[in-house]
Write an enzyme that holds these catalytic residues in place. Sequence first.
Site, PDB file in Angstrom:
ATOM      1  N   PRO A   1       5.906  -0.529  -0.306  1.00 33.75           N
ATOM      2  CA  PRO A   1       4.632  -1.195  -0.395  1.00 33.75           C
ATOM      3  C   PRO A   1       4.084  -0.236  -1.746  1.00 33.75           C
ATOM      4  CG  PRO A   1       4.502   0.391   1.370  1.00 33.75           C
ATOM      5  CD  PRO A   1       6.211  -0.043   0.969  1.00 33.75           C
TER       6      PRO A   1
ATOM      7  N   ASP B   1       4.438   4.334  -3.854  1.00 32.12           N
ATOM      8  CA  ASP B   1       4.563   4.244  -2.740  1.00 32.12           C
ATOM      9  C   ASP B   1       3.779   4.608  -1.388  1.00 32.12           C
ATOM     10  OD1 ASP B   1       5.609   3.930   0.452  1.00 32.12           O
ATOM     11  OD2 ASP B   1       7.702   4.873  -0.514  1.00 32.12           O
ATOM     12  N   HIS B   2       3.466   3.754  -1.004  1.00 28.97           N
ATOM     13  CA  HIS B   2       1.877   3.207  -0.233  1.00 28.97           C
ATOM     14  C   HIS B   2       2.530   4.004   1.061  1.00 28.97           C
ATOM     15  CE1 HIS B   2      -2.313   2.852   0.395  1.00 28.97           C
ATOM     16  NE2 HIS B   2      -2.756   2.107   0.677  1.00 28.97           N
ATOM     17  N   ARG B   3       4.108   4.158   1.664  1.00 30.54           N
ATOM     18  CA  ARG B   3       3.820   4.686   3.193  1.00 30.54           C
ATOM     19  C   ARG B   3       3.783   6.105   2.900  1.00 30.54           C
ATOM     20  NH1 ARG B   3       9.802   3.030   3.977  1.00 30.54           N
ATOM     21  NH2 ARG B   3       9.454   3.836   1.300  1.00 30.54           N
TER      22      ARG B   3
END
Length: 538
Positions: A333, A510-512
């Site tokens: 994401p 990486d939004h995680r």
Amino acid sequence: MTLKEVKVPDIGDYSNVDVIEVDVSVGEDVAAETTLITVETDKATMEIPSPYAGKVKEIVLKAGDKVSKGDVILKLESGDAAKQDEAPAKSASTQSVPTQAAAAASSPATPATPTAAQAVKVPDIGDYSNVDVIEVNVSAGENVAAEATLITVETDKATMEIPSPYAGKVKEIALKAGDKVSEGDVILQLAPSDTSKASAPASTQPEPTPTQSVAPVAAETAETAKTADTATPSKTTGSGNAMASPGVRRLARELEIDLSQVNATGSKGRVTKEDLNSHIRNRMQAGSGDSGLGLIADPEVDFAKFGKITTKPLSRVQKISSANLHRNWVKIPHITLFEAADITDMEAFRKAQKAKSAKLGLKLTPVPFLVKAVAKALHDFPNMNSSLTADGKQQVMKNYVHVGVAVDAPHGLVVPVIRDCDKKGLFDITRDFLDLVAKARTGKLRGEDMRGGCFTISSLGALGTTGFTPIVNMPEVGILGVSKAQLKPVYNDKGELAPRLMLPLSLSVDHRVIDGAEAVKFIAALAKYLSDIRGLLL
Ligand code: CAO
């Protein structure tokens, strides 16, 4: 336009070798040196390249057939009247066609066995030297049978297994995958097993003899054409020993796929290109939860209905990067943030250093400054220098700073990695960077040059553009996109307009792992370091 038959060139003493893959299709435009078919003996696979560029009009044989020198492979239409199939017997001396390395079939069938541990060396592999060891197939302490594969070596057109000259116990291994070897180099120390000792004459030498079936190598000349036509099947122990053509092995290695995990449908349990492709597809679907996405299939369009077309196969590098980019795009994401760094002073400094760097033989562009600034910012923001484990359950924090830089190379995009950027000065970084770019553009990058990166920089600044959204290079969690610096009117602290050189930056994360606030702080820090490079000293 002439239509010519392309025949199997001189492949040494072999005849009736198995065609394991036909690598082209009717209607396909092939370049000179494109692999047409892959053939296999019991110890080696060889790719037979096209002698010239042309369009495949008819394919005469199929996978599973057996071929010998002079057999017609296919008919190729070419504007350029090639000579190859007019004189097939000579072809091996003018093109990169596999021929066999020495190993005389006439030699005794049972190799001599020594009484004590001795060095097993690389036997005669024809004219080749410095070939890549791609697999070490045994481990220290292991008992191996005579003819068991000890190591697998590879040239650009063939893979060869080097077998054990006698049964014994491996005492010490002298090389590792990635090394380069030539005839006479020590592979390992091998103590004969009791049974072989009992039957062995005391005076025998363990050194590989011509009785070993050293397999074919791709050669420019047809001089070495004696190979043992042994009927002994190659041993398949360990994961690395799955049977596959050189092309399949190469691709598997670059994608870090263990061939033993791939469902093999080829004859004799061989992994074919299609097997590898479906393995990649399955893995991507499983990994991305694609079934849950409910995606429709890609459209299959007959473009020829709308006008004249030609097709060209993707290069190996393009195939690898497309598989990786697709996975990264689907699984990560992304969020992308934009910033502009005032590099007016940095550029003044860089230009002032041009003469000095030229004296060192270096071209100093903004990229090494970006690498240095990224290294410093990664130090400040340890989350940005981390990775998720493959199961997504842990975050790996790195105490090293290796920065990858995307390079537009002739066969596709590659990302070589500059090591320990936090510990290196600007000129050392520049030297490493230029070496890697030169390697990338001459096809000399090795797998290890592209591994271990913590963060990637993708600079399109020399070409133009005002901004773009780069795709995170998994398992990294951030990538910096750099566009073209431009002079802009900027208000200074006193409220006055001044011309400043502004560098557009875009940061995808990486939004995680990285939240928006941290990403903003990271890109702001980067802009600060580039605006005032004195900060890099602190
Ligand atoms: N703004 C303005 N000028 C820039 C600049 C920028 N951001 N970056 C570089 N330049 C200038 C350089 O200073 C140099 O000019 P001078 O000779 O006057 O100093 C000129 O552009 C040419 O630079 P270069 O191309 O020789 O070297 P580089 O270090 O800028 O780039 C490399 C090297 C390997 C990063 C680049 O050639 C490349 O391959 N980029 C492609 C990256 C890519 O494709 N990314 C993928 C994008 S998304 O898929």
